[in-house]
Design a protein around this motif. Sequence first.
Motif, mmCIF file in Angstrom:
data_model
loop_
_atom_site.group_PDB
_atom_site.id
_atom_site.type_symbol
_atom_site.label_atom_id
_atom_site.label_comp_id
_atom_site.label_asym_id
_atom_site.label_seq_id
_atom_site.Cartn_x
_atom_site.Cartn_y
_atom_site.Cartn_z
ATOM 1 N N MET A 194 0.846 -1.178 0.000
ATOM 2 C CA MET A 194 0.000 0.000 0.000
ATOM 3 C C MET A 194 0.885 1.233 0.000
ATOM 4 N N LYS A 195 0.543 2.211 -0.798
ATOM 5 C CA LYS A 195 1.334 3.420 -0.918
ATOM 6 C C LYS A 195 0.634 4.527 -0.160
ATOM 7 N N ILE A 196 1.206 4.903 0.990
ATOM 8 C CA ILE A 196 0.532 5.869 1.844
ATOM 9 C C ILE A 196 1.498 6.969 2.230
ATOM 10 N N PHE A 197 1.120 8.202 2.011
ATOM 11 C CA PHE A 197 1.887 9.342 2.461
ATOM 12 C C PHE A 197 1.013 10.133 3.420
ATOM 13 N N LEU A 198 1.481 10.292 4.662
ATOM 14 C CA LEU A 198 0.765 11.124 5.629
ATOM 15 C C LEU A 198 1.447 12.476 5.663
ATOM 16 N N ILE A 199 0.716 13.512 5.330
ATOM 17 C CA ILE A 199 1.280 14.851 5.233
ATOM 18 C C ILE A 199 0.807 15.672 6.420
ATOM 19 N N LEU A 200 1.761 16.267 7.148
ATOM 20 C CA LEU A 200 1.402 17.095 8.288
ATOM 21 C C LEU A 200 1.765 18.540 7.997
ATOM 22 N N LEU A 201 0.772 19.409 7.852
ATOM 23 C CA LEU A 201 0.962 20.829 7.677
ATOM 24 C C LEU A 201 0.260 21.535 8.812
ATOM 25 N N PHE A 202 0.600 22.787 9.055
ATOM 26 C CA PHE A 202 0.114 23.480 10.220
ATOM 27 C C PHE A 202 -0.929 24.502 9.822
ATOM 28 N N GLU A 233 -8.438 -15.982 7.501
ATOM 29 C CA GLU A 233 -9.734 -16.544 7.865
ATOM 30 C C GLU A 233 -10.015 -16.468 9.358
ATOM 31 N N ASN A 234 -8.999 -16.139 10.166
ATOM 32 C CA ASN A 234 -9.176 -16.141 11.622
ATOM 33 C C ASN A 234 -9.211 -14.751 12.249
ATOM 34 N N LEU A 235 -8.511 -13.794 11.679
ATOM 35 C CA LEU A 235 -8.417 -12.495 12.331
ATOM 36 C C LEU A 235 -8.122 -11.387 11.327
ATOM 37 N N THR A 236 -8.276 -10.151 11.804
ATOM 38 C CA THR A 236 -7.992 -8.958 11.002
ATOM 39 C C THR A 236 -7.174 -7.987 11.836
ATOM 40 N N THR A 237 -6.151 -7.387 11.238
ATOM 41 C CA THR A 237 -5.381 -6.339 11.889
ATOM 42 C C THR A 237 -5.714 -5.006 11.236
ATOM 43 N N TYR A 238 -6.318 -4.114 12.026
ATOM 44 C CA TYR A 238 -6.567 -2.748 11.587
ATOM 45 C C TYR A 238 -5.407 -1.878 12.077
ATOM 46 N N GLN A 239 -4.896 -1.038 11.199
ATOM 47 C CA GLN A 239 -3.779 -0.177 11.591
ATOM 48 C C GLN A 239 -4.138 1.283 11.348
ATOM 49 N N ASN A 240 -3.818 2.116 12.323
ATOM 50 C CA ASN A 240 -4.103 3.535 12.247
ATOM 51 C C ASN A 240 -2.789 4.306 12.361
ATOM 52 N N LEU A 241 -2.440 5.048 11.330
ATOM 53 C CA LEU A 241 -1.238 5.880 11.328
ATOM 54 C C LEU A 241 -1.622 7.299 11.713
ATOM 55 N N TYR A 269 -3.402 17.338 13.906
ATOM 56 C CA TYR A 269 -3.048 15.945 13.692
ATOM 57 C C TYR A 269 -3.773 15.429 12.451
ATOM 58 N N SER A 270 -3.233 14.383 11.904
ATOM 59 C CA SER A 270 -3.920 13.695 10.814
ATOM 60 C C SER A 270 -3.785 12.201 11.056
ATOM 61 N N SER A 271 -4.720 11.426 10.546
ATOM 62 C CA SER A 271 -4.657 9.982 10.736
ATOM 63 C C SER A 271 -5.250 9.274 9.528
ATOM 64 N N LEU A 272 -4.801 8.055 9.308
ATOM 65 C CA LEU A 272 -5.300 7.259 8.198
ATOM 66 C C LEU A 272 -5.410 5.806 8.653
ATOM 67 N N SER A 273 -6.579 5.209 8.501
ATOM 68 C CA SER A 273 -6.812 3.840 8.944
ATOM 69 C C SER A 273 -6.975 2.907 7.751
ATOM 70 N N TYR A 274 -6.494 1.687 7.899
ATOM 71 C CA TYR A 274 -6.640 0.705 6.837
ATOM 72 C C TYR A 274 -6.414 -0.686 7.415
ATOM 73 N N ILE A 275 -6.694 -1.708 6.649
ATOM 74 C CA ILE A 275 -6.435 -3.078 7.071
ATOM 75 C C ILE A 275 -5.017 -3.464 6.676
ATOM 76 N N LYS A 276 -4.221 -3.891 7.661
ATOM 77 C CA LYS A 276 -2.842 -4.278 7.391
ATOM 78 C C LYS A 276 -2.732 -5.753 7.029
ATOM 79 N N TYR A 277 -3.553 -6.582 7.687
ATOM 80 C CA TYR A 277 -3.471 -8.021 7.444
ATOM 81 C C TYR A 277 -4.826 -8.657 7.723
ATOM 82 N N ILE A 278 -5.152 -9.670 6.953
ATOM 83 C CA ILE A 278 -6.407 -10.381 7.165
ATOM 84 C C ILE A 278 -6.248 -11.823 6.725
#
Length: 281
Positions: free
Chosen positions: A1-9, A156-164, A145-154
């Motif tokens: 996944m290509k993710i850029f989190l940009i923090l401006l003031f 048949e048994n579990l899911t990992t949600y990740q929030n940057l 602040y800024s944040s971006l959530s997505y699924i990192k891994y999934i």
Amino acid sequence: MKIFLILLFGFVAIFANNFTGKFIYGTNKNYKVYIHDFGANNLTKSCGGEDIDEITDLDSFVLYVGDKKYIGSKQGSQITFSPIAIASYNDKNITLKMLVKSVVLPILRDENISVLSHYDSDTCFIKSKFDSQNDTLILQPNSNYSSLSYIKYIDENLTTYQNLISNYNGVHPIFTTVNKVVNHDGTPHDLSQIYDLNSTELLTNLKSKILNNFKQDNPATGDDEAKSMFFDFDTISFTENFAFEAEGITFYYPGCEILPCINGGISVFFSFSELSRYKKQ
């Protein structure tokens, strides 16, 4: 996944968008396909200056053939995993058109993802989180602040949600990774029920990994000096902020948790083979 989190003031205008995503996971003996399709690409343009273009892409398409990984790109209604396959999918299966044969992957999990998002193209703030229980995203017009959530891994048994998350504290930005792992029925995944995380040997291994990772990024003449930079190195234990991956588990310690904020966060990886000896019967 290509993710850029940009923090401006500065002030953030209230400009909300709702994105609805689709996550499909299909597998058989030889192939695995992850389709993370939000249908909302290139959200951010011309962030950080007139001559700088940054792109935030929520989509991710991954194909594993054995241990080899291919990143796909969506073209119309199909996903191309160059140079070996083209994938199409519906609510019942994923079809891979290989070079010499067609492979049908059963869908083990089929999730409609509702994501609450705020996006301001002028300041490039992005705030989003998964709406699993009719949550609401509270937008503050003066928040830095800024944040971006997505699924990192999934699987048949579990899911990992990740929030940057990136947060400006008035001096410098602090970047934090927060994970949430849930079982197939939506309940929180309790890692301590599977592994003996209080094992003295395993805790020693954890501290050794943390210390080695810290010394790689920070000047220290020896172990004692490096340990002295932590709040209380001897009391470090396994965190509940962890993420499953295909080959193991990564444990995340955000900035300000075990180290002064200026040092940032630290993470350590344990392969499943490393953890296997500490598995509870």
